[in-house]
Write a protein that holds these residues in place. Structure first.
Motif, PDB file in Angstrom:
ATOM      1  N   LEU A 169       0.949  -1.118   0.032  1.00  0.00           N
ATOM      2  CA  LEU A 169       0.102   0.122   0.155  1.00  0.00           C
ATOM      3  C   LEU A 169       0.795   1.262   0.205  1.00  0.00           C
ATOM      4  N   SER A 170       1.988   1.156   0.508  1.00  0.00           N
ATOM      5  CA  SER A 170       2.885   2.256   0.585  1.00  0.00           C
ATOM      6  C   SER A 170       3.357   2.656  -0.626  1.00  0.00           C
ATOM      7  N   VAL A 171       3.753   1.549  -1.475  1.00  0.00           N
ATOM      8  CA  VAL A 171       4.331   1.913  -2.920  1.00  0.00           C
ATOM      9  C   VAL A 171       3.079   2.319  -3.725  1.00  0.00           C
ATOM     10  N   ILE A 172       1.957   1.963  -3.602  1.00  0.00           N
ATOM     11  CA  ILE A 172       0.859   2.411  -4.150  1.00  0.00           C
ATOM     12  C   ILE A 172       0.587   3.996  -4.090  1.00  0.00           C
ATOM     13  N   ALA A 173       0.795   4.225  -2.633  1.00  0.00           N
ATOM     14  CA  ALA A 173       0.527   5.637  -2.161  1.00  0.00           C
ATOM     15  C   ALA A 173       1.550   6.638  -2.807  1.00  0.00           C
ATOM     16  N   ARG A 174       2.615   6.039  -3.213  1.00  0.00           N
ATOM     17  CA  ARG A 174       3.585   6.884  -3.985  1.00  0.00           C
ATOM     18  C   ARG A 174       3.259   7.266  -5.352  1.00  0.00           C
ATOM     19  N   VAL A 175       2.223   6.672  -5.934  1.00  0.00           N
ATOM     20  CA  VAL A 175       1.954   6.838  -7.331  1.00  0.00           C
ATOM     21  C   VAL A 175       1.170   8.258  -7.462  1.00  0.00           C
ATOM     22  N   PRO A 176       1.743   9.047  -8.031  1.00  0.00           N
ATOM     23  CA  PRO A 176       1.079  10.478  -8.301  1.00  0.00           C
ATOM     24  C   PRO A 176      -0.151  10.416  -9.112  1.00  0.00           C
ATOM     25  N   ARG A 177      -0.938  11.267  -9.052  1.00  0.00           N
ATOM     26  CA  ARG A 177      -2.178  11.489  -9.614  1.00  0.00           C
ATOM     27  C   ARG A 177      -2.130  11.377 -10.943  1.00  0.00           C
ATOM     28  N   GLY A 178      -2.877  10.786 -11.781  1.00  0.00           N
ATOM     29  CA  GLY A 178      -2.831  10.697 -13.218  1.00  0.00           C
ATOM     30  C   GLY A 178      -1.892   9.870 -13.958  1.00  0.00           C
ATOM     31  N   ARG A 179      -1.297   8.867 -12.922  1.00  0.00           N
ATOM     32  CA  ARG A 179      -0.352   7.935 -13.449  1.00  0.00           C
ATOM     33  C   ARG A 179      -0.939   6.570 -12.882  1.00  0.00           C
ATOM     34  N   VAL A 180      -0.407   5.724 -13.485  1.00  0.00           N
ATOM     35  CA  VAL A 180      -0.759   4.173 -13.159  1.00  0.00           C
ATOM     36  C   VAL A 180       0.508   3.298 -13.199  1.00  0.00           C
ATOM     37  N   VAL A 181       0.139   2.167 -12.566  1.00  0.00           N
ATOM     38  CA  VAL A 181       1.319   1.138 -12.304  1.00  0.00           C
ATOM     39  C   VAL A 181       0.619  -0.137 -12.658  1.00  0.00           C
ATOM     40  N   SER A 182       1.707  -1.032 -13.069  1.00  0.00           N
ATOM     41  CA  SER A 182       1.015  -2.727 -13.115  1.00  0.00           C
ATOM     42  C   SER A 182       1.265  -3.122 -11.556  1.00  0.00           C
ATOM     43  N   TYR A 183       0.519  -4.184 -11.580  1.00  0.00           N
ATOM     44  CA  TYR A 183       0.798  -5.054 -10.258  1.00  0.00           C
ATOM     45  C   TYR A 183       2.037  -5.468 -10.080  1.00  0.00           C
ATOM     46  N   GLY A 184       2.604  -5.942 -11.306  1.00  0.00           N
ATOM     47  CA  GLY A 184       4.029  -6.452 -11.116  1.00  0.00           C
ATOM     48  C   GLY A 184       5.169  -5.483 -10.580  1.00  0.00           C
ATOM     49  N   GLU A 185       4.713  -4.417 -10.991  1.00  0.00           N
ATOM     50  CA  GLU A 185       5.782  -3.157 -10.708  1.00  0.00           C
ATOM     51  C   GLU A 185       5.621  -2.850  -9.072  1.00  0.00           C
ATOM     52  N   VAL A 186       4.544  -2.829  -8.739  1.00  0.00           N
ATOM     53  CA  VAL A 186       4.008  -2.685  -7.367  1.00  0.00           C
ATOM     54  C   VAL A 186       4.668  -3.647  -6.501  1.00  0.00           C
ATOM     55  N   ALA A 187       4.589  -4.697  -6.992  1.00  0.00           N
ATOM     56  CA  ALA A 187       5.152  -5.809  -6.047  1.00  0.00           C
ATOM     57  C   ALA A 187       6.606  -5.791  -6.176  1.00  0.00           C
ATOM     58  N   ALA A 188       7.502  -5.320  -7.235  1.00  0.00           N
ATOM     59  CA  ALA A 188       8.601  -5.539  -7.279  1.00  0.00           C
ATOM     60  C   ALA A 188       9.139  -4.310  -6.425  1.00  0.00           C
ATOM     61  N   LEU A 189       8.605  -3.215  -6.567  1.00  0.00           N
ATOM     62  CA  LEU A 189       8.827  -1.903  -5.792  1.00  0.00           C
ATOM     63  C   LEU A 189       8.796  -2.247  -4.218  1.00  0.00           C
ATOM     64  N   ALA A 190       7.795  -3.188  -4.107  1.00  0.00           N
ATOM     65  CA  ALA A 190       7.728  -3.355  -2.496  1.00  0.00           C
ATOM     66  C   ALA A 190       8.587  -4.465  -2.043  1.00  0.00           C
ATOM     67  N   GLY A 191       9.490  -4.678  -2.871  1.00  0.00           N
ATOM     68  CA  GLY A 191      10.448  -5.638  -2.375  1.00  0.00           C
ATOM     69  C   GLY A 191       9.803  -7.046  -2.711  1.00  0.00           C
ATOM     70  N   LEU A 192       8.892  -7.327  -3.489  1.00  0.00           N
ATOM     71  CA  LEU A 192       8.156  -8.773  -3.366  1.00  0.00           C
ATOM     72  C   LEU A 192       8.048  -9.061  -5.166  1.00  0.00           C
ATOM     73  N   PRO A 193       9.291  -9.356  -5.486  1.00  0.00           N
ATOM     74  CA  PRO A 193       9.037  -9.646  -7.273  1.00  0.00           C
ATOM     75  C   PRO A 193       8.479 -11.196  -6.980  1.00  0.00           C
ATOM     76  N   ARG A 194       7.499 -11.193  -8.519  1.00  0.00           N
ATOM     77  CA  ARG A 194       6.825 -12.339  -8.651  1.00  0.00           C
ATOM     78  C   ARG A 194       5.680 -12.489  -7.819  1.00  0.00           C
ATOM     79  N   HIS A 195       5.262 -11.379  -7.092  1.00  0.00           N
ATOM     80  CA  HIS A 195       4.169 -11.398  -6.247  1.00  0.00           C
ATOM     81  C   HIS A 195       2.969 -10.656  -6.762  1.00  0.00           C
ATOM     82  N   ALA A 196       3.005 -10.408  -8.167  1.00  0.00           N
ATOM     83  CA  ALA A 196       1.976  -9.417  -8.588  1.00  0.00           C
ATOM     84  C   ALA A 196       0.516  -9.791  -8.160  1.00  0.00           C
ATOM     85  N   ARG A 197       0.128 -11.071  -7.829  1.00  0.00           N
ATOM     86  CA  ARG A 197      -1.234 -11.609  -7.451  1.00  0.00           C
ATOM     87  C   ARG A 197      -1.387 -11.159  -6.120  1.00  0.00           C
ATOM     88  N   GLU A 198      -0.372 -11.059  -5.354  1.00  0.00           N
ATOM     89  CA  GLU A 198      -0.669 -10.851  -3.942  1.00  0.00           C
ATOM     90  C   GLU A 198      -1.134  -9.272  -4.008  1.00  0.00           C
TER      91      GLU A 198
END
Length: 130
Positions: free
Chosen positions: A17-46
């Motif tokens: 959720l912390s990573v998602i909170a960093r996403v600025p308005r008007g921008r989007v990110v993929s589940y996989g990227e969020v996972a990776a940025l959160a230190g959880l690669p391969r955890h897009a489904r989570e």
DNA sequence: ATGCTGACCAGGC
DNA sequence: TGCCTGGCCAGCA
């Protein structure tokens, strides 16, 4: 001692959720990227699971998370995908006829590696604001 | 403990 | 360009 860095389902969720909170308005990110940025690669489904179990009062910009194809992931049972698109368009994100988002322009990159508007100056992006 | 599901992703045809 | 398959991993019955 020891106490390996907070590694619990709660901690992971919080990190995501912390990573998602960093996403600025008007921008989007993929589940996989969020996972990776959160230190959880391969955890897009989570990431998807966390968003699916979000409380309504939780202040999370879940609409900014889309799949790697630049499309809103279908829930299959709720009309939230429609709401997601609505919220994003309200932020200035543009969808094409097929309901796809140009990640080159609206995809968020934490390192600001590429700058949107660089390749094509889209007045839509700047005009959208609100 | 075993199996199934899921707001995913990358590769192959 | 689009559909299908396999892989991955964490919850839940």
């Amino acid at each position: 001692m020891s106490a390996p860095a907070a590694t619990g389902p709660v901690a992971r969720r919080r990190r995501i959720l912390s990573v998602i909170a960093r996403v600025p308005r008007g921008r989007v990110v993929s589940y996989g990227e969020v996972a990776a940025l959160a230190g959880l690669p391969r955890h897009a489904r989570e990431v998807g699971r966390v968003l699916a179990t979000l409380a309504e009062d939780e202040p999370v910009a879940w609409q900014r998370v889309v799949n790697a194809g630049g499309r809103v992931s279908p829930r299959g049972w709720s009309g939230d995908e429609t709401l997601q698109r609505l919220l994003l368009e309200r932020e200035g994100v543009v969808f094409d006829e097929r309901g796809r988002i140009d990640l080159e322009r609206f995809g968020w990159e934490p390192e600001g590696r590429r700058r949107p508007g660089g390749g094509r100056r889209s007045r839509t992006a700047t005009a959208a604001r609100r």
